[in-house]
Enzyme design. Structure first.
Site, mmCIF file in Angstrom:
data_model
loop_
_atom_site.group_PDB
_atom_site.id
_atom_site.type_symbol
_atom_site.label_atom_id
_atom_site.label_comp_id
_atom_site.label_asym_id
_atom_site.label_seq_id
_atom_site.Cartn_x
_atom_site.Cartn_y
_atom_site.Cartn_z
ATOM 1 N N ASP A 158 0.872 -1.177 0.000
ATOM 2 C CA ASP A 158 0.000 0.000 0.000
ATOM 3 C C ASP A 158 0.908 1.225 0.000
ATOM 4 O OD1 ASP A 158 -1.668 2.101 0.539
ATOM 5 O OD2 ASP A 158 -2.778 1.071 2.133
ATOM 6 N N HIS A 159 0.931 1.928 -1.122
ATOM 7 C CA HIS A 159 1.888 3.028 -1.265
ATOM 8 C C HIS A 159 1.595 4.186 -0.314
ATOM 9 C CE1 HIS A 159 5.209 5.021 -2.990
ATOM 10 N NE2 HIS A 159 5.169 4.448 -4.189
#
Lengths: 313, 473
Positions: free
Chosen positions: B445-446
């Site tokens: 999850d950036h």
């Protein structure tokens, strides 16, 4: 009729305009000249009277043919034709039979209105004791009528005004078409269509159209409603597994409902769908041309019913 | 007064539940703690316990039916109370509650039934039986008390009956076609002649139908050459596939909902590394040989679970969740392992949680994961066993997969997708040799994890995996 009258002096024709006018629809053309006014008898417009007269004559050993200009008019003679003729043999303990033929045009003639467009087969076939034959073409008309005249029981021959102009090969000699012998007018393997008389033409038309769609219909002409050749129908349905009954009378308690019931009873394990019926719409016959066409069984309705019953809708 | 048993809220997100199976019948005595029914929620199949002693007076919700949380599903007659009196209170009570139930799955059928409850009682019983059959099919359970022997199943109507035309039924019987395998194409799914003919053409006669009849003939077992193959296939090859629509199970709906949410709201990206697996495989071999007498058999996955968990201690972002206005770093390391469900249980996928995986040794991790996988595939996991994971491991190595990418299992911040440890030509100390390598692809999850952080995590993970001794102590 003429053949029968030549052979059997007891046979006579009676009805409105059968003599001097050569028949309202020219069915009896030339018969007055051949057989004379004692055997070709014009009557007043009094169906109750001449139907009763005919029944009396039959009980006394004659072989009357009573022509109704239209079966719609036979309703005023209902007591005679439904209450007297079919029950005479029974009520007299076998002393008197009633070998009489009632014939005339049945079904919508075309824009004749509600009261003159009767299809009496469902109503009349409810009564035990009378036979009902419905000719499809000239060949059957002659053969079935002869069988009717020879039959010792009252027989109703339901002709169609719309079919009087149909031409077909008819042998010169006399022949009989036995009752309760249905005829397969078109053989096929995918769906059985059962009908009588005029709607058969729509059935055949529908079958041609359906053949193009890959549905191969078998069209059965029942020929006589009473007695009914259910065996031929059953045999066909066992083969096709689908059945559509086309009946030009109203749907409720009709010839089609009777056939559907018998097919369900006899072919239950052979059916892939319930029997579909195509009837007159359940309304009085309209006068307007387009409405009348829509009310009657027609090829489109039959095509749709066959598609539906075979799950091709 | 009878005690009302209501549909329990078995998870926070549960809005309605389906009664899969009643383990008791009306008239049975039950004690507090008895598991009286199996209930399918949006997440799992769970046992439902009662908290009172008494006699089950009336079942108000049949097997297969779904009702909202809080709906009265059965009545319990207290000790000393006549079950019949309790049952007679059923109609009114049931109706009242049903009207307020929120369960959207509640069908018109059940409402109608309430209206005609008493008249239709017998029919209800029939329906319940039909449902039981269809449910048992789904769950792969065998109902030992099965009374009906005729083929029933696939095309059952909502009332539990199968629709089939008479001629189709006869054809199927004559040709020994398994009706359960046929999808009806007629109205309301009615099986019609065409469907059976198609099934016959495509040679769907079940092996079961073929084999026993061969045995009945009293023949000796045929030689291998002439033996009927277990799956009868026509000479023309496999028959055409039939288009059909599969109804969504609760699990499938949940998978669809959560993964769409994940893939559409989480900015995913992937980082892939290749691990040298030779040291780990060697260690595993040694350990398994030595632990064999203790019936311990460690899997590669067990090592990976521990390696992932230990890596969390150095990379807290991998043990975290996005909360919208912050990043929540969890205090426990719970590694979720993706478990595929067998087709006979309806297929699908669950994630079982190995809690405090960083605190557990390989032996415990192995035992936990075996227990969870076994339970998931047979009885189904409880909610407890599926929630609270902080990181997920998805392993398709057993299928010989090289590598793949996985979708993050919310609220995790990352998921590791590993393939098989494959024998490959590898370079070791400048020499081309044969070794084992395994690919691992991390989806992150950036919002929480940047690329460099992912690379660092994988570096740590690689150190553990390639130096597997560090996993032991």
């Amino acid at each position: 009729m003429s053949d029968a009258m030549r052979e059997d002096k007891r046979v006579f024709l009676m009805g409105e305009e059968v003599a001097e006018y050569n028949g309202a629809y020219k069915v009896s053309r030339g018969m007055l000249d051949e057989f004379g006014p004692r055997r070709i008898i014009d009557t007043p417009i009094s169906e109750g009277g001449f139907a009763g007269l005919g029944i009396g004559a039959a009980m006394h050993g004659l072989r009357p043919i009573i022509e109704f200009m239209s079966w719609s008019f036979s309703l005023v003679a209902a007591d005679q034709i439904l209450n007297n003729a079919p029950k005479m043999l029974y009520m007299s303990g076998g002393q008197f039979g009633c070998p009489i033929v009632f014939r005339g045009n049945n079904g919508a003639g075309g824009q004749l209105g509600s009261t003159h467009s009767w299809c009496v087969e469902s109503l009349y076939s409810n009564v035990p004791g009378a036979k009902i034959a419905i000719p499809f073409d000239p060949y059957d008309a002659k053969g079935l009528l002869r069988t009717a005249i020879l039959d010792p029981n009252p027989v109703f021959v339901l002709e169609s005004e719309r079919l009087l102009s149909i031409k077909g090969e008819v042998p010169e000699e006399s022949y009989e078409i036995p009752f309760a012998e249905a005829l397969i007018r078109r053989s096929g393997s995918d769906c059985t269509i059962v009908s009588f008389g005029r709607p058969l033409y729509f059935c055949l038309e529908a079958a041609e159209q359906l053949a193009k769609e890959g549905i191969d219909c078998e069209v059965i002409d029942g020929r006589t409603i009473r007695p009914l050749d259910i065996d031929t129908i059953v045999k066909s349905v066992r083969k096709t597994n689908y059945c559509v009954v086309v009946d030009q009378s109203w749907p409720f308690a009709s010839v089609s409902s009777e056939i559907a019931a018998q097919v369900h009873m006899r072919c239950f394990d052979d059916l892939d769908n319930h029997v579909f019926r195509v009837n007159n719409d359940d309304v009085p016959a309209p006068y307007a041309y387009n409405l009348e066409q829509e009310m009657l069984p027609n090829a489109r309705k039959i095509v749709e019913a066959v598609r539906a019953v075979t799950y091709n809708a | 007064m009878p005690i009302e048993i209501t549909m329990p809220r078995l998870s926070d997100t549960m809005e309605s539940g389906t009664i899969l199976k009643w383990n008791v019948s009306e008239g049975d005595n039950v004690s507090s703690g008895d598991a009286v029914a199996d209930i399918e929620t949006d997440k799992a199949t769970m046992e439902m316990q009662v908290y009172d002693d008494g006699t089950l007076a009336k079942i108000l919700v049949n097997e297969g039916e779904s009702v909202g949380v809080g709906t009265v599903i059965a009545l319990l007659a207290e000790e000393g109370e006549d079950p019949k009196d309790a049952a007679s209170a059923a109609t009114g009570n049931g109706k009242k509650k049903d009207e307020t139930a929120e369960g959207k799955d509640e069908s018109d059928e059940s409402a109608e039934k309430d209206d005609a409850e008493e008249k239709d009682e017998k029919q209800d019983a029939d329906e319940a039986e039909g449902k039981k059959e269809s449910e048992s099919e789904q769950s792969g359970e065998t109902i030992k008390t099965e009374r009906r022997t005729e083929p029933k199943g696939a095309e059952q109507t909502s009332s539990g009956r199968m629709r089939i035309s008479p001629v189709a039924q006869r054809l199927a019987a004559d040709n020994k076609v398994d009706l359960k395998s046929i999808q009806g194409s007629g109205p309301s799914g009615r099986i019609i002649k065409r469907d059976v003919l198609k099934a016959i053409e495509s040679g769907q006669e079940t092996a079961a139908a073929v084999a026993p009849s061969a045995r009945r003939d009293g023949e000796k077992p045929a030689s291998p050459i002439t033996r009927v193959s277990p799956v009868a296939v026509s000479d023309e090859g496999p028959g055409p596939l039939e288009a059909r629509t599969i109804e969504l199970s609760n699990m499938r709906q949940t998978i669809a909902k959560r993964l769409v949410e994940s893939k559409t709201t989480i900015p995913h990206y992937q980082v892939t590394v290749t691990f040298d697996m030779d040291p780990l495989l060697e260690l595993r071999k040694t350990l398994n040989e030595q632990l064999a007498p203790q019936r311990v058999k460690l899997s590669v996955n067990d090592f990976l679970v521990r390696a992932c968990a230990l890596s969390m201690h150095r990379h807290h972002e991998f043990n975290a969740s996005w909360t919208g206005d912050g990043i929540k770093v969890h205090g426990e390391v719970n590694v979720g392992i993706a478990i595929s469900m067998p087709a006979e249980r309806g297929g699908g996928l669950v994630v079982a949680t190995i809690r405090n995986a960083d605190q557990k040794g390989l032996r415990t991790i192995s035992a936990d994961s075996k227990k969870l996988a076994e339970k998931a595939r047979t009885r189904g996991l409880s909610i407890e066993e599926m929630i609270d994971s902080t990181f997920t491991l998805s392993n398709l190595g057993m299928f010989g997969v090289d590598n793949f990418t996985a979708i993050i299992n919310p609220p995790n911040s990352a998921i590791l997708a590993v393939g098989a440890a494959l024998e490959k030509p590898v370079v070791r100390d400048g020499q081309l040799v044969v070794g084992h390598e395994m690919s691992g692809t991390l989806s992150c999850d950036h919002r929480i994890i940047d690329g460099a952080m992912a690379a660092e995590y994988l570096q740590t993970l690689r150190q553990f995996i390639e130096n597997p001794g560090t996993l032991l102590v």
